[in-house]
Design a protein around this motif. Sequence first.
Motif, PDB file in Angstrom:
ATOM      1  N   GLY A  13       0.793  -1.223   0.000  1.00 29.49           N
ATOM      2  CA  GLY A  13       0.000   0.000   0.000  1.00 29.49           C
ATOM      3  C   GLY A  13       0.824   1.272   0.000  1.00 29.49           C
ATOM      4  O   GLY A  13       0.312   2.351  -0.297  1.00 29.49           O
ATOM      5  N   VAL A  14       2.122   1.170   0.330  1.00 30.36           N
ATOM      6  CA  VAL A  14       2.994   2.349   0.296  1.00 30.36           C
ATOM      7  C   VAL A  14       3.066   2.844  -1.140  1.00 30.36           C
ATOM      8  O   VAL A  14       3.190   2.046  -2.074  1.00 30.36           O
ATOM      9  N   PRO A  15       2.993   4.161  -1.366  1.00 31.78           N
ATOM     10  CA  PRO A  15       3.038   4.680  -2.734  1.00 31.78           C
ATOM     11  C   PRO A  15       4.353   4.354  -3.445  1.00 31.78           C
ATOM     12  O   PRO A  15       5.407   4.270  -2.813  1.00 31.78           O
ATOM     13  N   PHE A  16       4.250   4.171  -4.767  1.00 29.80           N
ATOM     14  CA  PHE A  16       5.446   4.012  -5.586  1.00 29.80           C
ATOM     15  C   PHE A  16       6.094   5.384  -5.732  1.00 29.80           C
ATOM     16  O   PHE A  16       5.423   6.370  -6.028  1.00 29.80           O
ATOM     17  N   ARG A  17       7.407   5.435  -5.533  1.00 27.80           N
ATOM     18  CA  ARG A  17       8.168   6.658  -5.768  1.00 27.80           C
ATOM     19  C   ARG A  17       9.554   6.260  -6.222  1.00 27.80           C
ATOM     20  O   ARG A  17      10.258   5.512  -5.521  1.00 27.80           O
ATOM     21  N   LEU A  18       9.950   6.721  -7.397  1.00 25.39           N
ATOM     22  CA  LEU A  18      11.271   6.420  -7.929  1.00 25.39           C
ATOM     23  C   LEU A  18      12.333   6.866  -6.933  1.00 25.39           C
ATOM     24  O   LEU A  18      12.294   7.995  -6.438  1.00 25.39           O
ATOM     25  N   HIS A  19      13.255   5.977  -6.612  1.00 29.33           N
ATOM     26  CA  HIS A  19      14.330   6.182  -5.643  1.00 29.33           C
ATOM     27  C   HIS A  19      13.811   6.366  -4.219  1.00 29.33           C
ATOM     28  O   HIS A  19      14.551   6.836  -3.354  1.00 29.33           O
ATOM     29  N   GLY A  20      12.550   5.993  -3.963  1.00 30.10           N
ATOM     30  CA  GLY A  20      11.983   6.092  -2.619  1.00 30.10           C
ATOM     31  C   GLY A  20      12.612   5.088  -1.674  1.00 30.10           C
ATOM     32  O   GLY A  20      12.899   3.949  -2.052  1.00 30.10           O
ATOM     33  N   ARG A  21      12.807   5.513  -0.429  1.00 27.05           N
ATOM     34  CA  ARG A  21      13.482   4.689   0.563  1.00 27.05           C
ATOM     35  C   ARG A  21      12.747   4.627   1.902  1.00 27.05           C
ATOM     36  O   ARG A  21      13.326   4.257   2.907  1.00 27.05           O
ATOM     37  N   GLY A 102       1.041   2.209  -8.956  1.00 31.18           N
ATOM     38  CA  GLY A 102       1.403   3.332  -8.100  1.00 31.18           C
ATOM     39  C   GLY A 102       1.564   2.995  -6.633  1.00 31.18           C
ATOM     40  O   GLY A 102       1.494   3.890  -5.782  1.00 31.18           O
ATOM     41  N   ARG A 103       1.822   1.715  -6.317  1.00 28.74           N
ATOM     42  CA  ARG A 103       1.981   1.336  -4.914  1.00 28.74           C
ATOM     43  C   ARG A 103       2.645  -0.047  -4.808  1.00 28.74           C
ATOM     44  O   ARG A 103       2.750  -0.766  -5.792  1.00 28.74           O
ATOM     45  N   VAL A 104       3.020  -0.382  -3.595  1.00 31.58           N
ATOM     46  CA  VAL A 104       3.550  -1.717  -3.313  1.00 31.58           C
ATOM     47  C   VAL A 104       2.359  -2.674  -3.220  1.00 31.58           C
ATOM     48  O   VAL A 104       1.364  -2.370  -2.556  1.00 31.58           O
ATOM     49  N   VAL A 105       2.479  -3.805  -3.895  1.00 34.01           N
ATOM     50  CA  VAL A 105       1.391  -4.790  -3.956  1.00 34.01           C
ATOM     51  C   VAL A 105       1.941  -6.189  -3.723  1.00 34.01           C
ATOM     52  O   VAL A 105       3.136  -6.428  -3.841  1.00 34.01           O
ATOM     53  N   GLU A 106       1.027  -7.104  -3.413  1.00 33.06           N
ATOM     54  CA  GLU A 106       1.372  -8.523  -3.404  1.00 33.06           C
ATOM     55  C   GLU A 106       0.593  -9.168  -4.520  1.00 33.06           C
ATOM     56  O   GLU A 106      -0.623  -8.967  -4.631  1.00 33.06           O
TER      57      GLU A 106
END
Length: 122
Positions: A13-21, A102-106
């Motif tokens: 559920g965390v948003p996708f962001r290029l180079h996100g940490r 646009g997010r982390v998924v399983e």
Amino acid sequence: MNSVVERARAMIGVPFRLHGRSEAGLDCVGLAAVALGREAPCAYGLRSGDVPRAEGWLRAAGLRLVDVARPGDLALVRPGPLQLHLMIGTEAGFVHAHAGLGRVVEMPGVSPWPVIGWWRAE
């Protein structure tokens, strides 16, 4: 339950962001770093399709190539001709940072993309 898988699932559920940490946003490398509890490389690009270079980063992060995958291992996959992607294997499929959604998924099941190799933390 595998702690790598648990940490990866905690990021769903965390948003996708290029180079996100962080929980503010993650890309596939950031998600792998969080799940493994490791530092991610500062400068990288998986859009080149340069497998030896990506494998060098994985080795530098203390991972090793394995023949048989188990939950918590990283899959290096090829979603397109000049693109590479990392996913965390689970007992049911994969957790990954999905740019299109646009997010982390399983996602359940097998990888929809060719798996180049499986990598395990030492």
